[in-house]
Design a protein around this motif. Structure first.
Motif, PDB file in Angstrom:
ATOM      1  N   THR A  66      49.808  21.869  39.870  1.00  0.00           N
ATOM      2  CA  THR A  66      49.222  20.791  39.022  1.00  0.00           C
ATOM      3  C   THR A  66      47.785  20.453  39.616  1.00  0.00           C
ATOM      4  O   THR A  66      47.315  19.784  38.680  1.00  0.00           O
ATOM      5  CB  THR A  66      50.300  19.646  39.394  1.00  0.00           C
ATOM      6  OG1 THR A  66      50.289  19.104  40.885  1.00  0.00           O
ATOM      7  CG2 THR A  66      51.610  19.607  38.706  1.00  0.00           C
ATOM      8  N   PHE A  88      50.023  20.261  29.013  1.00  0.00           N
ATOM      9  CA  PHE A  88      50.829  20.048  30.468  1.00  0.00           C
ATOM     10  C   PHE A  88      50.447  19.027  30.986  1.00  0.00           C
ATOM     11  O   PHE A  88      51.237  18.183  31.535  1.00  0.00           O
ATOM     12  CB  PHE A  88      50.322  21.342  31.124  1.00  0.00           C
ATOM     13  CG  PHE A  88      51.155  21.586  32.290  1.00  0.00           C
ATOM     14  CD1 PHE A  88      52.376  22.204  32.375  1.00  0.00           C
ATOM     15  CD2 PHE A  88      50.503  20.994  33.731  1.00  0.00           C
ATOM     16  CE1 PHE A  88      53.287  22.265  33.598  1.00  0.00           C
ATOM     17  CE2 PHE A  88      51.447  21.047  34.859  1.00  0.00           C
ATOM     18  CZ  PHE A  88      52.758  21.635  34.698  1.00  0.00           C
ATOM     19  N   GLU A  91      51.834  15.476  29.320  1.00  0.00           N
ATOM     20  CA  GLU A  91      53.055  15.569  29.173  1.00  0.00           C
ATOM     21  C   GLU A  91      53.717  15.017  30.544  1.00  0.00           C
ATOM     22  O   GLU A  91      54.712  14.323  30.703  1.00  0.00           O
ATOM     23  CB  GLU A  91      53.984  17.047  28.860  1.00  0.00           C
ATOM     24  CG  GLU A  91      53.767  17.530  27.387  1.00  0.00           C
ATOM     25  CD  GLU A  91      53.881  19.096  27.111  1.00  0.00           C
ATOM     26  OE1 GLU A  91      54.496  19.386  28.391  1.00  0.00           O
ATOM     27  OE2 GLU A  91      53.890  19.333  26.072  1.00  0.00           O
ATOM     28  N   ARG A  92      52.899  15.179  31.688  1.00  0.00           N
ATOM     29  CA  ARG A  92      53.419  14.912  33.072  1.00  0.00           C
ATOM     30  C   ARG A  92      52.386  13.702  33.484  1.00  0.00           C
ATOM     31  O   ARG A  92      52.328  13.420  34.891  1.00  0.00           O
ATOM     32  CB  ARG A  92      53.182  16.210  34.020  1.00  0.00           C
ATOM     33  CG  ARG A  92      54.183  17.172  33.287  1.00  0.00           C
ATOM     34  CD  ARG A  92      53.977  18.554  33.896  1.00  0.00           C
ATOM     35  NE  ARG A  92      54.817  19.504  33.331  1.00  0.00           N
ATOM     36  CZ  ARG A  92      55.108  20.135  32.315  1.00  0.00           C
ATOM     37  NH1 ARG A  92      54.337  19.801  31.413  1.00  0.00           N
ATOM     38  NH2 ARG A  92      55.893  20.910  32.023  1.00  0.00           N
ATOM     39  N   ASN A  93      51.823  13.268  32.723  1.00  0.00           N
ATOM     40  CA  ASN A  93      50.650  12.176  33.038  1.00  0.00           C
ATOM     41  C   ASN A  93      49.947  12.273  34.451  1.00  0.00           C
ATOM     42  O   ASN A  93      49.637  11.541  35.148  1.00  0.00           O
ATOM     43  CB  ASN A  93      51.909  11.117  33.444  1.00  0.00           C
ATOM     44  CG  ASN A  93      52.330  10.355  32.371  1.00  0.00           C
ATOM     45  OD1 ASN A  93      51.752  10.161  31.188  1.00  0.00           O
ATOM     46  ND2 ASN A  93      53.549  10.105  32.338  1.00  0.00           N
ATOM     47  N   LEU A  94      49.274  13.632  34.225  1.00  0.00           N
ATOM     48  CA  LEU A  94      48.386  14.258  35.331  1.00  0.00           C
ATOM     49  C   LEU A  94      46.974  13.554  34.919  1.00  0.00           C
ATOM     50  O   LEU A  94      46.557  12.936  33.986  1.00  0.00           O
ATOM     51  CB  LEU A  94      48.184  15.569  35.441  1.00  0.00           C
ATOM     52  CG  LEU A  94      49.610  16.244  35.518  1.00  0.00           C
ATOM     53  CD1 LEU A  94      49.434  17.823  35.685  1.00  0.00           C
ATOM     54  CD2 LEU A  94      50.248  15.727  36.935  1.00  0.00           C
ATOM     55  N   HIS A 127      43.710  16.126  39.048  1.00  0.00           N
ATOM     56  CA  HIS A 127      44.613  17.415  38.896  1.00  0.00           C
ATOM     57  C   HIS A 127      43.936  18.314  38.021  1.00  0.00           C
ATOM     58  O   HIS A 127      44.234  19.589  38.432  1.00  0.00           O
ATOM     59  CB  HIS A 127      45.898  16.799  38.326  1.00  0.00           C
ATOM     60  CG  HIS A 127      46.737  15.784  39.056  1.00  0.00           C
ATOM     61  ND1 HIS A 127      46.610  14.524  38.653  1.00  0.00           N
ATOM     62  CD2 HIS A 127      47.669  15.969  40.026  1.00  0.00           C
ATOM     63  CE1 HIS A 127      47.458  13.972  39.470  1.00  0.00           C
ATOM     64  NE2 HIS A 127      48.144  14.672  40.253  1.00  0.00           N
ATOM     65  N   TRP A 256      54.675  27.994  35.594  1.00  0.00           N
ATOM     66  CA  TRP A 256      54.939  27.065  34.421  1.00  0.00           C
ATOM     67  C   TRP A 256      56.174  27.650  33.434  1.00  0.00           C
ATOM     68  O   TRP A 256      56.272  28.774  33.282  1.00  0.00           O
ATOM     69  CB  TRP A 256      53.652  27.179  33.609  1.00  0.00           C
ATOM     70  CG  TRP A 256      52.614  26.028  34.255  1.00  0.00           C
ATOM     71  CD1 TRP A 256      52.828  25.389  35.355  1.00  0.00           C
ATOM     72  CD2 TRP A 256      51.457  25.714  33.647  1.00  0.00           C
ATOM     73  NE1 TRP A 256      51.640  24.703  35.516  1.00  0.00           N
ATOM     74  CE2 TRP A 256      50.944  24.689  34.281  1.00  0.00           C
ATOM     75  CE3 TRP A 256      50.895  25.941  32.352  1.00  0.00           C
ATOM     76  CZ2 TRP A 256      49.676  24.067  34.233  1.00  0.00           C
ATOM     77  CZ3 TRP A 256      49.497  25.413  32.084  1.00  0.00           C
ATOM     78  CH2 TRP A 256      49.002  24.425  32.900  1.00  0.00           C
TER      79      TRP A 256
END
Length: 505
Positions: A66, A88, A91-94, A127, A256
């Motif tokens: 990440t 990416f 979708e993962r709130n990075l 990230h 991934w």
């Protein structure tokens, strides 16, 4: 008597039979509708994006990376790669290391203070970093954590020169002077002046993006030294010509799922001569003039696509002119296939086949006409029209109508153009600051401080800045200077720039 009652008082028998048949049909239709409705709910809940195919072959017990730094080189399919990183991370709130505008200070060497929200080394956990920059490792390390995965992508310098000439014909003076790419290839030094701004697009562009001197005289020792510098920092160098194989190596390196590296080609140009359509809109205004498109009264000037035809002799001359890039391409092309050999050629063929099948499946689900790219002005949704760069038409996609919400969201992420996607992430990461109404006698600069004093400084692909009062940026420090040395000041809640010679550069 009964027959008389039925026929005379209640109507003929055939009418009753017809009525019963109608009721039966209506009941069956309702029943089928309920079943169909349940089926739709089921398919939406278990869409193609949540199927086992989305994960791809097992990667074992590894954990997804990440912390990622992608050096986005020019004209190498890097916009498609950046879209994967955007998807990416969203979708993962990075947390993204985003630029003030659209590039991280390019064409100047990267400086950590160009990252929006940067407050000092490692103060914020960023990230993903992936917008255009001229690489500067020491400054990048101030922003990204020690466990960051560094990677980039390269392209054959001849193909890169063709694309660069098409996009930057009106930006790079060396290209602007040449009628055709063939003319430039025949005698580059006739057109090239290393002192002129934006001529870096015309020579050893990869070498320049990696942060090295692109005008240095070629020597084997210099080229080997540059290769070694890149090898020490970047764990993976992808090759544009072998994009699918690159995605498989990247997927395994980052641990991934398959869908994270499935993509539709973005920022691709139309391959036939054409003019630029009259594109306009807020995000176009922000980025106008970024790649040689003159915008007047909201419309871009129509220009003819440049001639990119080359003889084999001219192609060889371009390799010699871009000798440092050509050396890098050959070196990292070899190391790329060494990596494929370690991975296994048979396994690579299998996973590439799965990747292509998955891309075709998602295209059928997501895209109108099975995924055929279309000209920007034909895209009904103006929010996903790609910015028109240079003297060529940039193609985009239309979504399939009738998608359920979850599928539409996932599909939209895959085709959202770079500029609009960056703005979306910017708005999520830096929500708009409420506007504070001025009181009588209150100082405008004090009001700026109370309201957050934010602005967005827009950056063109040529390094030019466009400034305005949009929320979502950072506060201007007293006495701060822009990239060209001019002072930045605030006035009436709008960023302005002290201009030398009476105009904004």
């Amino acid at each position: 008597m009964l027959r008389w009652l039925v026929c005379g008082r209640l109507g003929p028998v055939w009418m009753w039979k017809a009525l019963l048949l109608f009721v039966a049909i209506a009941f069956a239709s309702q029943l089928l509708g309920v079943i169909f409705s349940k089926s739709n709910v089921h398919s939406a809940r278990h869409s193609i994006f949540s199927s086992p195919d989305a994960q791809g072959p097992s990667l074992g017990s590894c954990q997804p990376h990440t912390h990622i730094m992608f050096l986005k080189t020019h004209k190498t399919a890097s916009s498609t790669v950046l879209n994967m990183l955007y998807r990416f991370g969203e979708e993962r709130n990075l947390h993204f290391a985003l630029p003030m505008g659209y590039q991280l200070g390019y064409p100047l060497p990267f400086n950590a203070h160009r990252v929006k929200g940067y407050r000092g080394p490692r103060v914020t956990d960023f990230h993903i970093m992936g917008n255009h920059m001229r690489f500067n490792k020491l400054e990048v390390e101030k922003v990204m954590s020690a466990d960051t995965f560094y990677f980039s992508i390269i392209r054959d310098p001849v193909a890169l020169a063709e694309s660069s000439f098409a996009y930057y014909k009106e930006v790079a003076p060396a290209f602007r002077k040449a009628k055709t790419l063939g003319d430039f290839a025949d005698d580059p030094r006739k057109y090239y002046d290393p002192r002129l701004r934006n001529n870096h697009y015309a020579r050893n562009l990869l070498w320049y993006d990696f942060g090295m001197d692109h005008n240095a005289n070629f020597s084997i020792s210099l080229a080997q030294h540059g290769e070694a510098i890149i090898h020490r920092t970047f764990k993976l160098i992808l090759v544009s010509e072998y994009f699918d194989q690159s995605m498989i190596l990247l997927r395994h390196a980052l641990c991934w799922p398959l869908d994270a590296v499935v993509s539709f080609s973005l920022n691709a140009r139309q391959q036939k001569p054409s003019g630029i359509g009259g594109m306009r809109g807020s995000w176009v205004d922000k980025a106008a003039a970024v790649a040689g498109v003159s915008v007047r009264a909201g419309h871009s000037q129509v220009k003819r696509e440049p001639n990119l035809l080359l003889t084999e002799e001219q192609r060889e001359k371009l390799r010699q002119w871009n000798a440092l890039d050509w050396y890098l391409y050959k070196a990292f092309n070899r190391s790329f296939w060494e990596e494929v050999s370690r991975f296994g050629h048979t396994l690579m063929e299998q996973e590439v086949a799965l990747l292509r099948m998955r891309r075709d499946s998602l295209a059928q689900v997501c895209l109108r006409d099975g995924g055929k790219p279309v000209e920007a002005h034909r895209i009904r949704d103006k929010n996903i029209r790609p910015f028109q760069s240079g003297l060529v038409k940039i193609l985009g996609y239309e979504l399939q109508p009738g998608l359920d919400n979850a599928t539409r969201t996932a599909c939209l992420r895959m085709i959202r153009p770079e500029i609009q996607y960056k703005d979306l992430l910017d708005a999520k990461q830096f929500p708009r600051t409420p506007v504070v109404q001025a009181q009588p006698g209150q100082q405008s600069q004090g009001l700026m401080a109370a309201a957050g004093g934010s602005f967005r400084q827009n950056t063109s692909r040529t390094g030019e800045r466009f400034v305005g009062g949009e929320a979502g940026g950072r506060t201007v420090e007293e006495g701060e200077r822009d990239w060209d040395g001019s002072r930045l000041v605030t006035s009436n809640q709008t960023l302005t720039q002290r201009q030398e010679k009476g105009r904004l550069r």
